[in-house]
Motif scaffolding. Structure first.
Motif, PDB file in Angstrom:
ATOM      1  N   THR A  28       2.361   3.002   5.283  1.00 21.91           N
ATOM      2  CA  THR A  28       1.126   3.250   4.535  1.00 21.91           C
ATOM      3  C   THR A  28       1.315   4.413   3.572  1.00 21.91           C
ATOM      4  O   THR A  28       0.885   4.345   2.410  1.00 21.91           O
ATOM      5  CB  THR A  28      -0.037   3.551   5.510  1.00 21.91           C
ATOM      6  OG1 THR A  28      -0.144   2.465   6.431  1.00 21.91           O
ATOM      7  CG2 THR A  28      -1.345   3.738   4.769  1.00 21.91           C
ATOM      8  N   ILE A  29       1.970   5.453   4.039  1.00 30.47           N
ATOM      9  CA  ILE A  29       2.228   6.608   3.169  1.00 30.47           C
ATOM     10  C   ILE A  29       3.104   6.194   1.994  1.00 30.47           C
ATOM     11  O   ILE A  29       2.822   6.536   0.848  1.00 30.47           O
ATOM     12  CB  ILE A  29       2.894   7.755   3.970  1.00 30.47           C
ATOM     13  CG1 ILE A  29       1.922   8.320   5.002  1.00 30.47           C
ATOM     14  CG2 ILE A  29       3.389   8.854   3.037  1.00 30.47           C
ATOM     15  CD1 ILE A  29       2.554   9.269   5.989  1.00 30.47           C
ATOM     16  N   MET A  30       4.166   5.442   2.270  1.00 33.06           N
ATOM     17  CA  MET A  30       5.064   5.003   1.198  1.00 33.06           C
ATOM     18  C   MET A  30       4.347   4.080   0.215  1.00 33.06           C
ATOM     19  O   MET A  30       4.565   4.154  -0.991  1.00 33.06           O
ATOM     20  CB  MET A  30       6.288   4.294   1.772  1.00 33.06           C
ATOM     21  CG  MET A  30       7.245   5.215   2.505  1.00 33.06           C
ATOM     22  SD  MET A  30       8.005   6.445   1.431  1.00 33.06           S
ATOM     23  CE  MET A  30       7.133   7.923   1.909  1.00 33.06           C
ATOM     24  N   ALA A  31       3.460   3.212   0.719  1.00 30.01           N
ATOM     25  CA  ALA A  31       2.729   2.298  -0.165  1.00 30.01           C
ATOM     26  C   ALA A  31       1.779   3.062  -1.082  1.00 30.01           C
ATOM     27  O   ALA A  31       1.619   2.705  -2.251  1.00 30.01           O
ATOM     28  CB  ALA A  31       1.950   1.277   0.670  1.00 30.01           C
ATOM     29  N   HIS A  32       1.172   4.121  -0.573  1.00 30.89           N
ATOM     30  CA  HIS A  32       0.212   4.880  -1.377  1.00 30.89           C
ATOM     31  C   HIS A  32       0.880   5.874  -2.322  1.00 30.89           C
ATOM     32  O   HIS A  32       0.313   6.224  -3.344  1.00 30.89           O
ATOM     33  CB  HIS A  32      -0.777   5.604  -0.469  1.00 30.89           C
ATOM     34  CG  HIS A  32      -1.834   4.707   0.070  1.00 30.89           C
ATOM     35  ND1 HIS A  32      -1.556   3.555   0.770  1.00 30.89           N
ATOM     36  CD2 HIS A  32      -3.182   4.775   0.004  1.00 30.89           C
ATOM     37  CE1 HIS A  32      -2.671   2.968   1.116  1.00 30.89           C
ATOM     38  NE2 HIS A  32      -3.673   3.684   0.666  1.00 30.89           N
ATOM     39  N   THR A  33       2.063   6.343  -1.956  1.00 34.54           N
ATOM     40  CA  THR A  33       2.731   7.335  -2.808  1.00 34.54           C
ATOM     41  C   THR A  33       3.769   6.715  -3.723  1.00 34.54           C
ATOM     42  O   THR A  33       4.267   7.371  -4.630  1.00 34.54           O
ATOM     43  CB  THR A  33       3.426   8.412  -1.953  1.00 34.54           C
ATOM     44  OG1 THR A  33       4.424   7.788  -1.143  1.00 34.54           O
ATOM     45  CG2 THR A  33       2.428   9.160  -1.078  1.00 34.54           C
ATOM     46  N   GLY A  34       4.110   5.464  -3.473  1.00 36.20           N
ATOM     47  CA  GLY A  34       5.134   4.812  -4.291  1.00 36.20           C
ATOM     48  C   GLY A  34       6.528   5.312  -3.984  1.00 36.20           C
ATOM     49  O   GLY A  34       7.463   5.092  -4.738  1.00 36.20           O
ATOM     50  N   GLY A  35       6.674   5.985  -2.854  1.00 39.09           N
ATOM     51  CA  GLY A  35       7.983   6.526  -2.477  1.00 39.09           C
ATOM     52  C   GLY A  35       8.954   5.449  -2.056  1.00 39.09           C
ATOM     53  O   GLY A  35       8.575   4.360  -1.650  1.00 39.09           O
ATOM     54  N   ARG A  36      10.240   5.756  -2.202  1.00 39.11           N
ATOM     55  CA  ARG A  36      11.297   4.829  -1.805  1.00 39.11           C
ATOM     56  C   ARG A  36      11.656   4.977  -0.337  1.00 39.11           C
ATOM     57  O   ARG A  36      12.345   4.155   0.210  1.00 39.11           O
ATOM     58  CB  ARG A  36      12.563   5.084  -2.621  1.00 39.11           C
ATOM     59  CG  ARG A  36      12.514   4.619  -4.015  1.00 39.11           C
ATOM     60  CD  ARG A  36      13.824   4.885  -4.715  1.00 39.11           C
ATOM     61  NE  ARG A  36      14.785   5.588  -3.871  1.00 39.11           N
ATOM     62  CZ  ARG A  36      16.040   5.222  -3.716  1.00 39.11           C
ATOM     63  NH1 ARG A  36      16.516   4.191  -4.340  1.00 39.11           N
ATOM     64  NH2 ARG A  36      16.859   5.913  -2.965  1.00 39.11           N
ATOM     65  N   GLY A  37      11.269   6.039   0.271  1.00 36.76           N
ATOM     66  CA  GLY A  37      11.647   6.292   1.648  1.00 36.76           C
ATOM     67  C   GLY A  37      12.763   7.320   1.714  1.00 36.76           C
ATOM     68  O   GLY A  37      13.226   7.830   0.692  1.00 36.76           O
TER      69      GLY A  37
END
Length: 135
Positions: A28-37
């Motif tokens: 969820t955090i990655m989806a909202h921030t657009g992060g790659r991980g």
């Protein structure tokens, strides 16, 4: 003599519980921030995976019930899950004051545990090297 409040397995359990909580919300955090991980620093620098490569992905998979994905990414996550399952009741009892502080381990027990950890990490590294096709 200084007595510790929690044992080493209990400290590992607390870290694994934290990782599990983060793993549950990580997508969820990655989806909202657009992060790659997160990427493995050793693999990014050398191209070689570390023994813990994929542990974040395996934790996320395990917390979302994707058992096969967790196993194929890093089976070490199952060892952490077993440790959490076994020691969480003891940890809770100790936190509530229902269990006494841990007794110190003997030097022989500490040595056996240390060597066992070396073997587990070495096996995990062999698994990761195989997974990333380093023969």
């Amino acid at each position: 003599m200084l007595r510790r409040m929690y044992s080493v397995p209990e400290h590992i359990t607390m870290a694994a519980l934290g990782a599990g909580l983060i793993g549950a919300i990580y997508p969820t955090i990655m989806a909202h921030t657009g992060g790659r991980g997160l990427s493995c620093p050793l693999r990014a620098l050398t191209g070689l995976p570390c023994p813990f490569c994929g542990l974040t992905t395996a934790t996320v998979a395990l917390t979302h019930g994707e058992w096969a994905a967790a196993a194929s990414t890093n089976p070490l996550v199952y060892l952490a899950a077993a440790l959490v399952t076994a020691t969480t009741p003891i940890l809770a009892a100790r936190f509530l004051g229902l269990a006494p502080p841990p007794r110190p381990w003997s030097a022989a027990a500490r040595a056996r545990t240390r060597y066992s950890a070396y073997v587990v990490v070495a096996l995990s590294w062999l698994f990761q090297l195989h997974r990333y096709h380093f023969s």
